[in-house]
Design a protein around this motif. Structure first.
Motif, PDB file in Angstrom:
ATOM      1  N   UNK A 244       0.824  -1.207   0.000  1.00  0.00           N
ATOM      2  CA  UNK A 244       0.000   0.000   0.000  1.00  0.00           C
ATOM      3  C   UNK A 244       0.863   1.262   0.000  1.00  0.00           C
ATOM      4  N   UNK A 245       1.999   1.211   0.697  1.00  0.00           N
ATOM      5  CA  UNK A 245       2.914   2.354   0.716  1.00  0.00           C
ATOM      6  C   UNK A 245       3.477   2.613  -0.670  1.00  0.00           C
ATOM      7  N   UNK A 246       3.894   1.558  -1.348  1.00  0.00           N
ATOM      8  CA  UNK A 246       4.460   1.728  -2.685  1.00  0.00           C
ATOM      9  C   UNK A 246       3.398   2.168  -3.685  1.00  0.00           C
ATOM     10  N   UNK A 247       2.209   1.622  -3.546  1.00  0.00           N
ATOM     11  CA  UNK A 247       1.139   2.006  -4.450  1.00  0.00           C
ATOM     12  C   UNK A 247       0.805   3.486  -4.289  1.00  0.00           C
ATOM     13  N   UNK A 248       0.704   3.937  -3.040  1.00  0.00           N
ATOM     14  CA  UNK A 248       0.419   5.353  -2.772  1.00  0.00           C
ATOM     15  C   UNK A 248       1.543   6.247  -3.284  1.00  0.00           C
ATOM     16  N   UNK A 249       2.798   5.808  -3.110  1.00  0.00           N
ATOM     17  CA  UNK A 249       3.939   6.593  -3.589  1.00  0.00           C
ATOM     18  C   UNK A 249       3.952   6.675  -5.110  1.00  0.00           C
ATOM     19  N   UNK A 250       3.590   5.563  -5.776  1.00  0.00           N
ATOM     20  CA  UNK A 250       3.529   5.583  -7.233  1.00  0.00           C
ATOM     21  C   UNK A 250       2.466   6.543  -7.739  1.00  0.00           C
ATOM     22  N   UNK A 289       0.354   5.822   4.865  1.00  0.00           N
ATOM     23  CA  UNK A 289       0.752   4.439   4.592  1.00  0.00           C
ATOM     24  C   UNK A 289       2.199   4.191   5.004  1.00  0.00           C
ATOM     25  N   UNK A 290       3.063   5.163   4.728  1.00  0.00           N
ATOM     26  CA  UNK A 290       4.468   5.024   5.101  1.00  0.00           C
ATOM     27  C   UNK A 290       4.630   4.978   6.614  1.00  0.00           C
ATOM     28  N   UNK A 371      15.265  -8.935   7.564  1.00  0.00           N
ATOM     29  CA  UNK A 371      14.023  -9.619   7.207  1.00  0.00           C
ATOM     30  C   UNK A 371      12.898  -8.613   6.988  1.00  0.00           C
ATOM     31  N   UNK A 372      12.787  -7.632   7.877  1.00  0.00           N
ATOM     32  CA  UNK A 372      11.748  -6.607   7.723  1.00  0.00           C
ATOM     33  C   UNK A 372      11.941  -5.828   6.425  1.00  0.00           C
ATOM     34  N   UNK A 373      13.185  -5.458   6.145  1.00  0.00           N
ATOM     35  CA  UNK A 373      13.468  -4.741   4.901  1.00  0.00           C
ATOM     36  C   UNK A 373      13.167  -5.621   3.690  1.00  0.00           C
ATOM     37  N   UNK A 374      13.470  -6.904   3.826  1.00  0.00           N
ATOM     38  CA  UNK A 374      13.254  -7.813   2.698  1.00  0.00           C
ATOM     39  C   UNK A 374      11.777  -7.931   2.361  1.00  0.00           C
ATOM     40  N   UNK A 375      10.902  -7.921   3.373  1.00  0.00           N
ATOM     41  CA  UNK A 375       9.469  -7.979   3.099  1.00  0.00           C
ATOM     42  C   UNK A 375       9.030  -6.759   2.299  1.00  0.00           C
ATOM     43  N   UNK A 376       9.571  -5.604   2.651  1.00  0.00           N
ATOM     44  CA  UNK A 376       9.271  -4.370   1.915  1.00  0.00           C
ATOM     45  C   UNK A 376       9.824  -4.451   0.493  1.00  0.00           C
TER      46      UNK A 376
END
Length: 650
Positions: A244-250, A289-290, A371-376
């Motif tokens: 959702x964060x990436x979608x909103x940023x796009x 979202x971020x 791991x947290x960064x990898x999920x993002x």
């Protein structure tokens, strides 16, 4: 603050699980898919990555060994005047007889040990820090090479996408290339290189903990199990928040791009306030979202830190009891290889064990962070591979053939083409011969521009074919076909270069003054050149800011002439010119192209009197053909177009 709930309408609804891509859930299978997808970009730098990993592990091992030696030397020998071990004396270049084979160390010798250890520590720290800095720079260069390779691949793939398969969101495509592609650089570091190094470090530190006491390893295993259960429960929520964060940023990126490009339009229609409101809403949505994503990540890290703190305090308790009872060290015979020479628990051994336990804590926290960064990043990777996996729709021929040196005819046979499940062209059959310019007219949405796109092979028809002197264009290399075609559009692009450079842009070589003069004359640019401060060498500015809309069309015509194509496609080429200039430019252009294939799309039907072959297209079908006089008598739509009753602007 505007909540993200209120702004759901600003972001297209998607199935979250499907949109996070095949690589969103980082289990072993998806990890393998990421690695295999990245492999073509990793393989050229694999040797460099292995060298980097070996260097980092060497630094870690050296620091660990120096820490063990330091605890014993400083606590036992310097602080308590106990004799040194032979190994420590040898490392500090001290006499075994005076420092190891004595009952008590004198004050002078203790100071000597201290100073030598300080010098050794400074030298070692300087060397290892320098090596670490060099390795960091080396790592950046490796990862940037990977990222550059992927970006080039993505841009090349975008160029090859057909009209039907284009993603339809320019801002989002740019975001994918420059943001999501950067995830590959980060993912190689965060999901492959650094986690493997941290995992090896963790295994090493846990092995050392086991050698101090098996109970320490059991306690850390329990803590690690608790952390893994927490991560497993939160992974899906983390991935959804990341998507959702990436979608909103796009969407925000796309809005910024549209706002800048439409700045003049917003002012002209007094839409500044609406534009600002839309931007503010999308900006708040992206921020919310971020913030939600970062809060969730912070909570997971907090759970990890608290769990490991409890484990660390538990190991402190056990270690303290071992010191009080002076128990023997479980793996003393193996720890000696890392500089720890004591066989029984002491304050020095306690401190060495404490340092190792803290290293385990730091390493496990790093792994959780990765791991947290990898999920993002998995979401960004999914979008990146989605773009690269998107079929281009237009394929290069396996056995390409050459275009004839001189093309005599262009044939379109029973062309059918659909876009968004709507039939756009239906049974188009048309022949255009060299030396006989052909005019295509029709109302807006009739399919004229789509037909031009098929001639350029921006997409392929579903049925029928297009050929040059009988040679199907899908048997020709795309680059060869597009070099053979020159096109002038109504919306003319002028580059932020000089007028000369704009005209020469499509030419195979620099033009002589004579050739340039001829082109300027054909395009009726003499007065434009004279009006510019530096003539042909005047920088035209961003989007040809020094030129009017009509003058930009003339520059586009001149650029097409400089390319000297075999086939000429003109889409409203003179729509912005005054009638006198338009008439002269068209006369010059048709005279210059008298032996070429020429197809003109225009709603200004004054040109029809100069062109003998005219086709009328409506709703994707050719409904009439002939010259101007025949069509005036036989085609009602053509008569309406001539009278200006229907806009032909497409």
């Amino acid at each position: 603050m505007i909540s993200s709930t209120r702004l759901k309408g600003n972001i297209p609804a998607h199935d979250q699980d499907s949109q996070t891509g095949d690589y969103a859930e980082l289990d072993w299978q998806s990890f393998s898919l990421i690695f295999l997808s990245s492999w073509p970009h990793i393989r050229p730098v694999l040797k460099s990555l292995l060298i980097y990993a070996a260097g980092v592990l060497f630094i870690v091992a050296t620091f660990a060994a120096s820490g063990f030696i330091g605890f014993e030397v400083l606590w036992d020998s310097v602080a308590q005047a106990k004799p040194m071990s032979e190994l420590h004396a040898k490392i500090l270049l001290l006499s075994k007889a005076n420092y190891a084979e004595v009952s008590v160390l004198t004050e002078d010798r203790r100071y000597e040990i201290l100073w030598r250890f300080i010098v050794l520590t400074v030298v070692l720290a300087t060397a290892l820090t320098t090596l670490g800095t060099v390795l960091d720079i080396y790592k950046v260069s490796i990862l940037q090479r990977i990222n550059q390779s992927l970006r080039v691949t993505m841009v090349n793939h975008l160029h090859r996408l057909s009209l039907k398969r284009h993603l339809g969101a320019e801002g989002d495509s740019v975001y994918r290339v420059f943001q999501d592609s950067a995830m590959v650089t980060a993912v190689i570091e965060t999901v492959v290189v650094m986690p493997i190094i941290a995992l090896l470090r963790g295994i090493g530190f846990l092995t050392l903990a086991f050698l101090f006491s098996p109970w320490f390893a059991v306690l850390f295993a329990l803590g690690l199990t608790t952390i893994m259960l927490t991560l497993t429960m939160q992974n899906k929520k983390l991935r959804v928040a990341s998507f959702l964060t990436r979608q909103a940023s796009g969407q925000l990126f796309k809005k910024v791009q549209a706002s800048i490009q439409g700045l003049l339009l917003s002012k002209a229609f007094a839409r500044e306030s609406d534009a600002r409101s839309e931007f503010q809403a999308l900006s708040y949505s992206a921020f919310d979202h971020s913030l939600s994503l970062r809060t969730r990540v912070a909570a997971m890290k907090a759970v990890t830190t608290v769990t490991l703190a409890i484990v660390l305090l538990s190991t402190d308790f056990f270690a303290a009891t071992y010191v009080f009872s002076e128990q023997s060290i479980f793996g003393a015979s193996l720890l000696v290889f890392l500089g720890l020479t004591s066989r029984f628990w002491s304050i020095a051994v306690y401190q060495a064990r404490r340092g190792n336990a803290e290293s385990i804590q730091v390493t496990l926290e790093e792994l959780v962070n990765y791991w947290c960064l990898a999920q993002d990043m998995a979401v960004g990777l999914g979008r990146t591979w989605e773009l690269l996996a998107h079929p281009t729709g237009v394929e290069e021929p396996k056995a390409p053939k050459n275009i004839p040196d001189k093309i005599r005819r262009l044939d379109l046979s029973e062309i059918n083409y659909s876009h968004d499940k709507k039939l756009t062209l239906n049974g188009i059959t048309l022949r255009i011969e060299s030396g006989h310019p052909h005019l295509l007219v029709g109302p807006s949405g009739a399919g004229k521009s789509t037909l031009l796109s098929l001639l350029l092979r921006l997409d392929d028809p579903e049925d029928g074919g297009i050929s040059l002197d009988g040679l199907p264009i899908n048997n020709v290399r795309l680059s060869d076909l597009r070099h053979a075609i020159g096109i002038v559009l109504q919306e003319s692009t002028v580059l932020p270069l000089t007028l000369r450079e704009n005209i020469e842009y499509a030419a195979s070589d620099s033009l002589s003054d004579l050739e340039m003069g001829q082109i300027i004359k054909i395009a009726c640019l003499e007065s434009v050149v004279d009006s510019l401060p530096n003539g042909l060498d005047t920088d035209l500015g961003v989007d040809g800011g020094l030129l009017s809309t009509g003058q930009r069309q003339q520059v586009a015509i001149a650029r097409m002439i400089a390319a000297d194509p075999k086939i000429i496609l003109l889409d409203e080429p003179t729509a912005s010119l005054d009638s006198k200039t338009e008439e002269q430019v068209l006369r010059n252009l048709l005279a210059w192209a008298k032996e070429k294939i020429v197809l003109i799309v225009s709603h200004q039907l004054d040109i029809a009197k100069s062109v003998k072959r005219i086709s009328v297209i409506d709703q994707g079908e050719i409904i009439a053909q002939g010259d101007h006089r025949d069509l005036i008598e036989s085609c009602e739509l053509y008569r309406v177009l001539c009278n200006g009753g229907v806009s032909n602007d497409e």
